[in-house]
Design an enzyme around this catalytic site. Structure first.
Site, mmCIF file in Angstrom:
data_model
loop_
_atom_site.group_PDB
_atom_site.id
_atom_site.type_symbol
_atom_site.label_atom_id
_atom_site.label_comp_id
_atom_site.label_asym_id
_atom_site.label_seq_id
_atom_site.Cartn_x
_atom_site.Cartn_y
_atom_site.Cartn_z
ATOM 1 N NE ARG A 135 -21.423 -5.771 -46.066
ATOM 2 C CZ ARG A 135 -21.576 -6.920 -46.732
ATOM 3 N NH1 ARG A 135 -22.173 -7.962 -46.160
ATOM 4 N NH2 ARG A 135 -21.154 -7.031 -47.966
ATOM 5 C CB SER B 242 -0.902 0.004 1.243
ATOM 6 O OG SER B 242 -1.499 1.275 1.418
#
Length: 385
Positions: free
Chosen positions: A320, A281
């Site tokens: 498409r 940390s």
């Protein structure tokens, strides 16, 4: 991927910068991302065009010497320039085909991209890339599952408390907990491997009718690329992409489960496991965070949203899709990164996991049994694929 890379050179090929050089290693996606970068996309697109020319020549569509010239082209492609040129037509295949035709010259140029449309090349390239990245992903899933199996065998009889709804329930063994992790990872890997092996090439031509190509060309194209025979063109029939998305999402979830357990079991109040290289940390030097499991969870949490995008893109219009198809390209690559990152970081977590049996035993009542936990561990390990 080396065969495909020989077909194209890119200015930044040595750099291999994927989407995020800052975050890919942190979240475990760097190995997968290296097979999904811009240069890999270009290599895959060129590989498809080369294989298409060879398949077309084998069936008399173009001269054999033209296919040889296309395969031998030494194309120098700048992905940034290709991307800029793709804006007008909406995909990078259009400017790539122009570049290939220019590279091979006016005599051979008309034989480039025979009978195909841009979606054929984009879809097949995406399948190729998925396979390249999938090799890494499956390897990490296997590695994580193997690590879980070793933990299960080593701690077959190590008593610990089962916890249901966050509360202590009855005694079990840590071996059975790890066997559950292993089983889930194996199931996810097996399913993903099956989906990956069945991914087909795409070839249908402008409207999916193959009107300019003999039918066998599609199967020949697939064989040359090591992909499944597409059978009928799948321009707007996207169940394969949906199945792939689901399998990747499930794999991410299978990684998230043990990662979540590791985070909880490594908590200060329990302290039943710890990672080999816990994270520090920046403000609390006493902390030893299970950071590999934490980042595995983080990567896995991205997967469901990406899966949802791919499932939502299945309703392509007519022959498409207008936008739905385009949304798949980066989403699929991101999903591979997310799931691949989860598998990679979980593998790191489990391969270096230290178990603290004394902490586990402290919560187990004296004389309490663990049911048939040991037998269940044996059964789970014996049933591994």
């Amino acid at each position: 991927m080396s065969t495909c890379e020989r077909a194209v050179r890119t200015p930044d090929r040595e750099v291999r910068v994927a989407r995020g050089a800052l975050f890919d290693p942190l979240f475990g996606g760097d190995r997968v991302a290296a097979r999904l970068d811009d240069a890999a996309w270009v290599a895959a697109l060129v590989a498809v065009e080369v294989a298409l020319a060879q398949a077309a020549a084998a069936h008399g569509v173009i001269p054999a010497e033209h296919a040889e010239a296309i395969a031998a082209v030494d194309l120098d492609v700048d992905p940034a320039a290709l991307g800029a040129a793709a804006v007008e037509g909406g995909n990078p295949v259009i400017p790539l085909v122009r570049a290939l035709r220019a590279a091979v010259g006016p005599e051979v140029g008309p034989s480039v991209h025979p009978g195909a449309t841009s979606q054929d090349v984009m879809d097949t390239a995406a399948v190729l890339l998925t396979g390249w990245a999938g090799e890494v992903l499956l390897d990490d899933l296997r590695g994580a599952a193997d690590a879980a199996a070793r933990l299960a065998a080593a701690h077959r009889g190590t008593p610990t408390m089962a916890r249901t709804l966050g509360q202590q329930a009855l005694p079990t063994t840590f071996g059975l907990v790890a066997a559950g992790w292993c089983t889930g990872l194996d199931r996810a890997r097996t399913r993903l491997a099956a989906v990956l092996s069945g991914l087909p090439a795409q070839l249908g031509g402008p409207a999916g009718t193959l009107d300019r190509l003999p039918l066998p060309v599609a199967a020949d194209l697939a064989a040359r690329l090591g992909l499944a025979d597409p059978g009928v063109p799948w321009h707007t029939e996207r169940t394969r992409i949906g199945e792939l998305a689901g399998a990747l999402g499930v794999a991410g979830g299978a990684c998230a489960k043990p990662a979540t357990d590791v985070v909880l079991l490594a908590g200060t109040e329990l302290g039943e496991v710890s990672e080999a290289a816990p994270g520090d940390s920046s403000s609390m030097p006493h902390k030893r965070n299970p950071i590999a499991a934490v980042t595995a969870r983080a990567s896995a949490r991205r997967a469901p949203g990406l899966v949802a995008v791919l499932l939502a893109a299945m309703d392509g219009e007519h022959q498409r899709a207008a936008g739905a198809w385009h949304s798949e390209w980066e989403t699929l690559a991101d999903l591979l990164r997310a799931t691949g990152g989860a598998a990679s970081r979980l593998r790191t977590s489990l391969e270096g996991l230290t178990v603290h049996p004394e902490r586990m035993a402290a919560s187990v009542p004296d004389g309490a049994g663990t049911g048939r936990a040991g037998e269940l561990v044996d059964a789970a390990l014996a049933a591994r694929p």
